[in-house]
Every structure is written in structure tokens, then in C-alpha cells.
Design a protein around this motif. Structure first.
Motif, PDB file in Angstrom:
ATOM      1  N   LYS A  54       0.842  -1.145  -0.112  1.00 32.70           N
ATOM      2  CA  LYS A  54      -0.113   0.014   0.102  1.00 32.70           C
ATOM      3  C   LYS A  54       0.919   1.324   0.079  1.00 32.70           C
ATOM      4  O   LYS A  54       0.308   2.506  -0.209  1.00 32.70           O
ATOM      5  N   ALA A  55       2.090   1.048   0.442  1.00 35.60           N
ATOM      6  CA  ALA A  55       3.009   2.344   0.262  1.00 35.60           C
ATOM      7  C   ALA A  55       4.238   1.875  -0.501  1.00 35.60           C
ATOM      8  O   ALA A  55       4.793   0.794  -0.507  1.00 35.60           O
ATOM      9  N   SER A  56       4.862   2.831  -0.909  1.00 36.89           N
ATOM     10  CA  SER A  56       6.171   2.721  -1.982  1.00 36.89           C
ATOM     11  C   SER A  56       7.326   2.981  -1.123  1.00 36.89           C
ATOM     12  O   SER A  56       8.284   2.510  -1.487  1.00 36.89           O
ATOM     13  N   GLU A  57       7.161   4.035  -0.260  1.00 34.04           N
ATOM     14  CA  GLU A  57       8.325   4.623   0.372  1.00 34.04           C
ATOM     15  C   GLU A  57       8.399   5.026   1.595  1.00 34.04           C
ATOM     16  O   GLU A  57       7.229   5.614   2.016  1.00 34.04           O
ATOM     17  N   VAL A  58       9.057   4.778   2.581  1.00 38.23           N
ATOM     18  CA  VAL A  58       8.876   5.023   3.950  1.00 38.23           C
ATOM     19  C   VAL A  58      10.145   5.979   4.495  1.00 38.23           C
ATOM     20  O   VAL A  58      11.247   5.709   4.312  1.00 38.23           O
ATOM     21  N   VAL A  59       9.856   7.171   4.742  1.00 36.35           N
ATOM     22  CA  VAL A  59      11.125   8.191   5.183  1.00 36.35           C
ATOM     23  C   VAL A  59      10.791   8.513   6.535  1.00 36.35           C
ATOM     24  O   VAL A  59       9.594   8.833   7.187  1.00 36.35           O
ATOM     25  N   ALA A  60      11.935   8.459   7.307  1.00 30.61           N
ATOM     26  CA  ALA A  60      11.941   8.604   8.844  1.00 30.61           C
ATOM     27  C   ALA A  60      12.496   9.930   8.959  1.00 30.61           C
ATOM     28  O   ALA A  60      13.578  10.334   8.519  1.00 30.61           O
ATOM     29  N   VAL A  61      12.071  10.688   9.900  1.00 29.98           N
ATOM     30  CA  VAL A  61      12.596  12.350  10.032  1.00 29.98           C
ATOM     31  C   VAL A  61      12.507  12.399  11.576  1.00 29.98           C
ATOM     32  O   VAL A  61      11.638  12.081  12.297  1.00 29.98           O
ATOM     33  N   SER A  62      13.965  12.956  11.901  1.00 28.33           N
ATOM     34  CA  SER A  62      13.966  13.297  13.417  1.00 28.33           C
ATOM     35  C   SER A  62      14.610  14.578  13.648  1.00 28.33           C
ATOM     36  O   SER A  62      15.164  15.157  12.648  1.00 28.33           O
ATOM     37  N   ILE A  63      14.603  15.243  14.614  1.00 22.85           N
ATOM     38  CA  ILE A  63      14.893  16.677  14.804  1.00 22.85           C
ATOM     39  C   ILE A  63      15.817  16.574  16.184  1.00 22.85           C
ATOM     40  O   ILE A  63      15.317  15.895  17.131  1.00 22.85           O
ATOM     41  N   GLY A  64      16.864  16.916  16.122  1.00 26.78           N
ATOM     42  CA  GLY A  64      17.667  17.142  17.442  1.00 26.78           C
ATOM     43  C   GLY A  64      19.189  17.124  17.054  1.00 26.78           C
ATOM     44  O   GLY A  64      19.433  17.455  16.074  1.00 26.78           O
ATOM     45  N   GLY A  65      19.875  16.822  18.108  1.00 25.65           N
ATOM     46  CA  GLY A  65      21.458  16.813  17.854  1.00 25.65           C
ATOM     47  C   GLY A  65      21.980  15.567  16.842  1.00 25.65           C
ATOM     48  O   GLY A  65      21.102  14.609  16.589  1.00 25.65           O
ATOM     49  N   ALA A  66      23.370  15.634  16.646  1.00 28.14           N
ATOM     50  CA  ALA A  66      23.857  14.714  15.988  1.00 28.14           C
ATOM     51  C   ALA A  66      23.407  12.990  16.473  1.00 28.14           C
ATOM     52  O   ALA A  66      23.339  12.100  15.699  1.00 28.14           O
ATOM     53  N   GLU A  67      23.431  13.076  17.698  1.00 29.85           N
ATOM     54  CA  GLU A  67      23.147  11.792  18.537  1.00 29.85           C
ATOM     55  C   GLU A  67      21.799  11.282  18.007  1.00 29.85           C
ATOM     56  O   GLU A  67      21.570  10.182  17.948  1.00 29.85           O
ATOM     57  N   SER A  68      20.896  12.049  17.347  1.00 29.39           N
ATOM     58  CA  SER A  68      19.544  11.306  17.005  1.00 29.39           C
ATOM     59  C   SER A  68      19.786  10.659  15.623  1.00 29.39           C
ATOM     60  O   SER A  68      18.780   9.849  15.457  1.00 29.39           O
ATOM     61  N   GLN A  69      20.790  10.708  15.105  1.00 33.93           N
ATOM     62  CA  GLN A  69      21.187   9.758  14.159  1.00 33.93           C
ATOM     63  C   GLN A  69      21.140   8.270  14.456  1.00 33.93           C
ATOM     64  O   GLN A  69      20.771   7.304  13.839  1.00 33.93           O
ATOM     65  N   GLU A  70      21.320   7.886  15.683  1.00 29.12           N
ATOM     66  CA  GLU A  70      21.094   6.630  16.257  1.00 29.12           C
ATOM     67  C   GLU A  70      19.659   5.829  16.101  1.00 29.12           C
ATOM     68  O   GLU A  70      19.567   5.044  15.851  1.00 29.12           O
ATOM     69  N   GLN A  71      18.812   6.912  16.523  1.00 29.76           N
ATOM     70  CA  GLN A  71      17.466   6.604  16.395  1.00 29.76           C
ATOM     71  C   GLN A  71      16.999   6.413  14.907  1.00 29.76           C
ATOM     72  O   GLN A  71      16.152   5.731  14.546  1.00 29.76           O
ATOM     73  N   LEU A  72      17.561   7.191  14.030  1.00 33.59           N
ATOM     74  CA  LEU A  72      17.131   7.072  12.669  1.00 33.59           C
ATOM     75  C   LEU A  72      17.821   5.804  12.214  1.00 33.59           C
ATOM     76  O   LEU A  72      17.243   5.125  11.243  1.00 33.59           O
ATOM     77  N   ARG A  73      18.991   5.424  12.812  1.00 36.05           N
ATOM     78  CA  ARG A  73      19.447   4.115  12.151  1.00 36.05           C
ATOM     79  C   ARG A  73      18.773   2.748  12.878  1.00 36.05           C
ATOM     80  O   ARG A  73      18.386   1.727  11.943  1.00 36.05           O
ATOM     81  N   THR A  74      17.980   2.998  13.818  1.00 33.42           N
ATOM     82  CA  THR A  74      16.926   1.935  14.247  1.00 33.42           C
ATOM     83  C   THR A  74      15.956   1.939  13.450  1.00 33.42           C
ATOM     84  O   THR A  74      15.369   0.833  12.922  1.00 33.42           O
ATOM     85  N   ALA A  75      15.476   3.402  13.070  1.00 35.93           N
ATOM     86  CA  ALA A  75      14.394   3.123  12.108  1.00 35.93           C
ATOM     87  C   ALA A  75      14.696   2.765  10.828  1.00 35.93           C
ATOM     88  O   ALA A  75      13.852   1.860  10.053  1.00 35.93           O
ATOM     89  N   LEU A  76      15.935   2.878  10.393  1.00 37.49           N
ATOM     90  CA  LEU A  76      16.269   2.363   9.015  1.00 37.49           C
ATOM     91  C   LEU A  76      16.383   0.817   9.254  1.00 37.49           C
ATOM     92  O   LEU A  76      16.009  -0.093   8.145  1.00 37.49           O
ATOM     93  N   ALA A  77      16.939   0.421  10.401  1.00 39.00           N
ATOM     94  CA  ALA A  77      17.087  -0.925  10.484  1.00 39.00           C
ATOM     95  C   ALA A  77      15.640  -1.702  10.670  1.00 39.00           C
ATOM     96  O   ALA A  77      15.668  -2.903  10.128  1.00 39.00           O
ATOM     97  N   MET A  78      14.728  -1.112  11.262  1.00 36.63           N
ATOM     98  CA  MET A  78      13.345  -1.730  11.204  1.00 36.63           C
ATOM     99  C   MET A  78      12.807  -1.604   9.782  1.00 36.63           C
ATOM    100  O   MET A  78      11.699  -2.564   9.280  1.00 36.63           O
ATOM    101  N   GLY A  79      13.166  -0.809   9.032  1.00 37.84           N
ATOM    102  CA  GLY A  79      12.698  -0.940   7.451  1.00 37.84           C
ATOM    103  C   GLY A  79      12.437   0.331   6.859  1.00 37.84           C
ATOM    104  O   GLY A  79      11.854   0.250   5.736  1.00 37.84           O
ATOM    105  N   ALA A  80      12.619   1.626   7.360  1.00 28.00           N
ATOM    106  CA  ALA A  80      12.517   2.735   6.586  1.00 28.00           C
ATOM    107  C   ALA A  80      13.491   2.862   5.673  1.00 28.00           C
ATOM    108  O   ALA A  80      14.544   2.320   5.713  1.00 28.00           O
ATOM    109  N   ASP A  81      13.147   3.233   4.236  1.00 22.39           N
ATOM    110  CA  ASP A  81      13.780   3.327   3.290  1.00 22.39           C
ATOM    111  C   ASP A  81      15.115   4.425   3.317  1.00 22.39           C
ATOM    112  O   ASP A  81      16.288   4.263   2.767  1.00 22.39           O
ATOM    113  N   ARG A  82      14.884   5.644   3.749  1.00 21.00           N
ATOM    114  CA  ARG A  82      15.854   6.620   4.052  1.00 21.00           C
ATOM    115  C   ARG A  82      15.394   7.468   5.224  1.00 21.00           C
ATOM    116  O   ARG A  82      14.145   7.526   5.667  1.00 21.00           O
TER     117      ARG A  82
END
Lengths: 249, 320
Positions: A54-82
Motif C-alpha cells: 500500500k506504500a512505496s516508500e517510508v521516510v523517517a525524520v528526526s529533529i535534534g542533535g547529531a546523536e539522534s542519528q542513532e534513532q534514525l539508524r534504528t528506524a532504517l534497521a526496522m525497514g524505513a527506506d531513508r
């Protein structure tokens, strides 16, 4: 269909949170951080919609310091595309977060935005609704079931009065409640694959957003403790005390 | 401070859930608050008129027959602007969380959710509210006007009747009400019992109640004997023993009845966050170390199946 999901870095929900020495913030020494659990549920829903075709692309967005990359990597590991990090060390209030997310939305033009109903740090439950107002989009908050059909979403919402059902055309903002799904565990292959997925970094200025924070947390304290009362030996004593001492029955 | 209170409605009736917001206004700005109620053919307006509001404004419109945030928010924002309100206030509920945060977005206003205290210092509003799943209390400073506020019901209580009646005035809806999202239905309801957040007595059960029939028989039976409402833990809800809307706790409802009876409830931090402001707490649990006993005024270490039938009978007899 593109789905945008916001992801906030918050203390681990099982961590013990205490005020710090100055009482102006919480004690952050050695504090484990995690994806906000409600955002994780929103992300899981987006990934399931993609897996269901039902969807073609999942994009995760976060706002915060550089350390928020960790949570975005988790989102990508779960299955977000970018992923997109809007990097700032500024302390933001909910209207500022909504303005930044609105700018990301305008840039990405998704057909659906999913996010947690609230973050488990400040427990405000505001950003999704503010974002819907800023973008002039319909909203469905506290979703416990989402069904997409013919460009619309049928959403079951958890309200104080029971489960309410709404139908909204897309695009719309939908916020996830606890019972929408149970997020998957991240598999090792996902973690490996996440390393090669794109993670873009922007600043609020890149998005043309001037943030102005009008609300500040100035003090953190433990709530007044409630004292333990007395043990009773049986229901007769209980009923007598409730009637004669507490006078509540 | 000029306050606009948004009454809680289901589109047809005004709810008593509005009362803590009125109590807040009586404390903060007793001579300068107005109440706005939105719906279609609104009933029970008299719930709002006895507490000293300058006016009770009613907006009745066919598009407002159900409380959809997308439709209600522009009506509220319109009247907040017309009135020049400094604060737009409602009691914390799923209705106000949904609708008022959208109003804040429309007005570009900061919002204080679920506050338990408010004062003004150096021209700033200073509010206290629970944070981190009610494990801590945060103090927040806010600049600017207007500010959108939801107030935690148990912290503000009930307003005092003033003896006079506020005038009820019919008010206009703005010209355009967006009508994209549609309301399809509502399942649930308290089944004739008092509303969980309003009830004088709440009896809550946990997962040891096994199944919906057992839960209803034991927890529902005691609640009915006391004329009270039924609550449940998240574990009971998640395992399908009790419906979602009965959940008490950080991710469910906040209650503060005169009497809260926790049956087979261990007392997780999340559950305590939703009920620890209750006046009198009773805990019945087989585990003497259960955390619920640390907040209970009266604790009974016992098996619910052995003591609840007798307790229910005793209560029935004492009330007969």
C-alpha cells in the motif's frame, strides 16, 4: 505512496528518571536512549503498509542533535527506506517542532504522515495536531487501527468514550496509540542493511524555518510521595474502616 | 487574564468533564471568563451556567454534530480571536487533546498540557505539569499570548456555584468549516455505570481476573454494589479481559475518585500515575510485596476469589 514518519530520541521507557543535582533537568548520566515508543508504533505501521503493497516508500525524520542519528539508524534497521535529520541543539517547544516538520512535509510531499500520539518525555500530545493545523490537513489522533482504501484512511481512534471511527481523505496526519500494533524486533540483517541506507542531514535554516521557543522547562522535581496506610485482616475490618474512619461508603 | 473555556461536548450534549476547567477559571480569573460550547442542538447547557462565566456562547451547526477536531478547531480559534482571549482552556480529555492542540496550531500559540498548578511571575505564566509518565513534575515558563491550556481534572476539582446564572448567547460559526474527515461511529460506552473519570468510586481489576466474564462478575459486581465505575490495568486491557476505554494509567485515563479499590493490581508506575490522586485507595492483592500497597490507605493481602464475593455482599448490606 510515500509515508513520512517522525521519530524522537527519548530516554528508554524502562529507565529510572530522576532530577539532576541542580533540579533544572533530569539526570542524564549513563541514561539509555531509545526511539519514542509511540513513534516506533507509527513506524511499524508505515513499514507494514509498505510490506502490504500500500506504500512505496517510508521516510523517517528526526529533529535534534547529531546523536539522534542513532534513532534514525534504528528506524532504517526496522525497514524505513531513508532518513532525514534536522540537526539542531536548540531546545524546541511543540510549535517549533511542528513548524520544522511542516517544512519537511512540504519538501517531501508524502501522501500520509504517521507519528506517535505523544513523546514519553514531555507527554504533551500536541505536535501531530499542530502540524495538521499548519498544513491545513485532516487529522486522526490516537489511532488503534488504520485501513487504507481508495485514497482514504478509515481510522479507529481510542477516545475516553470508546473506539471512534473516522474516515479521512489522504493526505492526512495520523497519530499512533499504543494498541495500533506491536513493533518488530530489529533483525541483525536489518542493522547491517541500515548502514548503507541514505541519512540526510539538514538544518532548520536549510528548511527556511526560524525557531522561536516560547516555552521552557525550568525545574524538575519528584512528585509528593503518598504514604502507605494500614493492613487490614479481613473484609469485615475493611468495610468497617471505610465506613467509620474514611467515611467513603 | 481573559479566559475562553472550551466545553467538552460529544456534539449533542455538554459534559460535566468541563467542570474542572471552570474551577481553574474561577481561581485564575473569576471575573473574566467565557465558556464556548459547540455542537448541533446542544443539550445540558445548564451544566455550565451557574459558575460566574460572563457568558456561555453556543455554536450550533449541522457540520458540528460530532466532535471532529478539523471542524471544531477553527470555530474555537475564531471565537478566541474575537474575544481577545489570553488563554483557551479545557479539561484534559481525549476530546481536548485532539481539538485544542489543533487550535494552538491555528493560533500559533504555545500550549500547556494537563497542568496541575499555574501562577504568573514577571509577566510569564509558570505552570506545573506531570512529565516522564508522571514520574516527575516539571515547571514550565511560557511567554506570549494567547496560550492554550488543558487542566488535569483531579488537580482542579469542581467549581463553586455562584448563585447567579450566566447569560447563554447564540454565536456564529465561521463561514468555512472544513469537512474532509467524516465521523463514522462510536463503539463502547460505560453500559449504564458512571463515567470512569467522573465517578465517586472506582473499582479496578488486573490480569489475574482471567477473562471478560470473570472480570465483569467480580469487578463489575463490586462496582455496582458501590454505585461506582469499573477500571482496569493496561495488562488486563492488553490481554483482552477489559475494553480499552477502561484503562487507568499514564497511557489511559487519570482518575481521582473518593474511593479507588485496586483488585489484583500490582501497582506499576504507569498505573499509579493514573490513580494516585484518589482520596482513599484500597488494595487487595495476594502478593504482600506488590507496589500498590505502598500507596494504599487500606491493604488486604488476600485472594480476590475468596474475599470479593463477601466484600460485595457486605457493601450491598451496608448500603441497603
Amino acid at each position: 505512496m510515500k509515508i513520512l514518519v517522525s521519530v524522537k530520541r527519548v530516554p528508554d521507557p524502562y529507565a529510572k528518571i530522576t532530577p539532576n543535582a541542580t533540579g533544572a533537568d533530569i539526570n542524564r548520566d549513563g541514561l539509555q536512549m531509545a526511539v519514542n515508543p509511540f513513534d516506533e508504533i507509527a513506524l511499524e505501521e508505515a513499514i507494514r503498509l509498505k510490506e502490504a503493497g500500500k506504500a512505496s516508500e517510508v521516510v523517517a525524520v528526526s529533529i535534534g542533535g547529531a546523536e539522534s542519528q542513532e534513532q534514525l539508524r534504528t528506524a532504517l534497521a526496522m525497514g524505513a527506506d531513508r532518513a532525514i535529520l534536522v540537526q539542531t541543539d536548540a531546545l524546541l517547544d511543540a510549535p517549533s517542532v511542528a513548524k520544522i516538520l511542516a517544512a519537511v512535509y512540504q519538501r517531501e510531499q508524502p501522501q500520509l504522515m504517521l507519528m506517535g500520539k505523544q513523546a514519553i518525555d514531555m507527554d504533551e500530545n500536541q505536535v501531530g495536531q499542530m502540524l495538521a493545523a499548519l498544513l491545513d490537513l485532516p487529522q486522526a489522533t490516537f489511532a488503534s487501527k488504520i485501513t487504507l482504501e481508495n485514497g482514504s484512511a478509515i481510522v479507529e481512534r481510542e477516545t475516553d468514550n470508546g473506539i471512534e471511527t473516522l474516515k479521512t481523505p489522504l493526505p492526512a496526519i495520523i497519530t499512533a496509540d499504543l494498541r495500533l500494533n506491536e513493533p518488530r524486533y530489529v533483525a541483525l540483517t536489518g542493522i547491517v542493511r541500515a548502514r548503507s541506507k541514505p541519512l540526510e542531514t539538514l538544518t532548520p535554516a536549510d528548511l527556511g524555518v526560524q525557531v522561536q521557543t516560547r516555552m521552557r522547562l525550568v525545574k524538575v522535581e519528584a512528585p509528593p510521595a503518598r504514604k502507605a496506610g494500614k493492613r487490614v485482616s479481613d473484609v469485615h475490618e475493611l468495610v468497617r474502616l471505610l465506613r467509620e474512619e474514611a467515611r467513603v461508603i | 487574564m481573559k479566559i475562553l473555556i472550551v466545553a467538552e461536548t460529544d456534539g449533542g450534549r455538554v459534559s460535566e468533564k468541563t467542570l474542572p476547567a471552570i474551577a481553574f477559571a474561577q481561581q485564575q480569573s473569576p471575573d473574566n471568563f467565557t465558556i464556548l460550547a459547540i455542537g448541533e442542538n446542544l443539550q445540558c447547557i445548564e451544566t455550565l451556567t451557574g459558575y460566574g462565566a460572563q457568558a456561555v456562547l453556543t455554536v450550533n451547526h449541522p457540520a458540528l454534530a460530532k466532535p471532529l477536531a478539523e471542524r471544531y478547531a477553527p470555530v474555537i480559534a475564531h471565537h478566541a480571536r474575537q474575544l481577545g482571549a489570553d488563554a483557551i482552556v479545557a479539561t484534559t480529555t481525549t476530546f481536548s487533546r485532539d481539538v485544542l492542540a489543533r487550535v494552538a496550531g491555528l493560533l500559533d500559540a504555545p500550549m500547556l498540557s494537563d497542568i496541575i498548578a499555574l501562577e504568573t511571575a514577571n509577566g510569564k505564566l509558570v505552570a506545573k505539569r506531570p512529565i516522564y509518565s508522571a514520574n516527575l513534575i516539571g515547571t514550565f515558563e511560557v511567554e506570549g499570548s494567547p496560550v492554550v491550556i488543558t487542566v488535569r481534572g483531579p488537580a482542579w476539582g469542581k467549581p463553586n456555584p455562584t448563585g447567579a446564572q450566566s447569560p447563554v448567547q447564540s454565536a456564529e460559526a465561521p463561514a468555512a468549516i472544513p469537512q474532509r474527515a467524516e465521523w463514522l461511529g462510536l463503539q463502547g460506552g460505560s453500559g449504564g455505570r458512571p463515567d470512569l473519570t467522573q465517578a465517586r468510586v472506582v473499582v479496578s481489576g488486573g490480569r489475574p481476573l482471567k477473562d471478560p466474564e470473570t472480570f465483569e462478575k467480580y469487578i463489575g459486581g463490586l462496582a455496582d454494589a458501590l454505585g461506582g465505575a469499573v477500571g482496569a490495568t493496561r495488562a488486563a486491557v492488553d490481554s483482552g479481559i477489559a475494553p480499552n476505554e477502561l484503562q487507568v494509567g499514564q497511557t489511559g485515563k487519570t482518575v481521582a475518585p473518593e474511593l479507588y479499590i485496586a483488585v489484583a493490581v500490582s501497582g506499576s508506575v504507569q498505573h499509579l500515575a493514573g490513580m494516585k490522586d484518589s482520596k482513599v485507595i484500597v488494595a487487595i492483592n495476594t502478593d504482600p510485596e506488590a507496589p500498590i500497597f505502598q500507596v494504599a490507605d487500606y491493604g488486604l493481602v488476600a485472594d480476590l476469589y475468596q474475599v470479593l464475593p463477601e466484600l460485595t455482599e457486605l457493601v450491598k448490606n451496608s448500603r441497603a
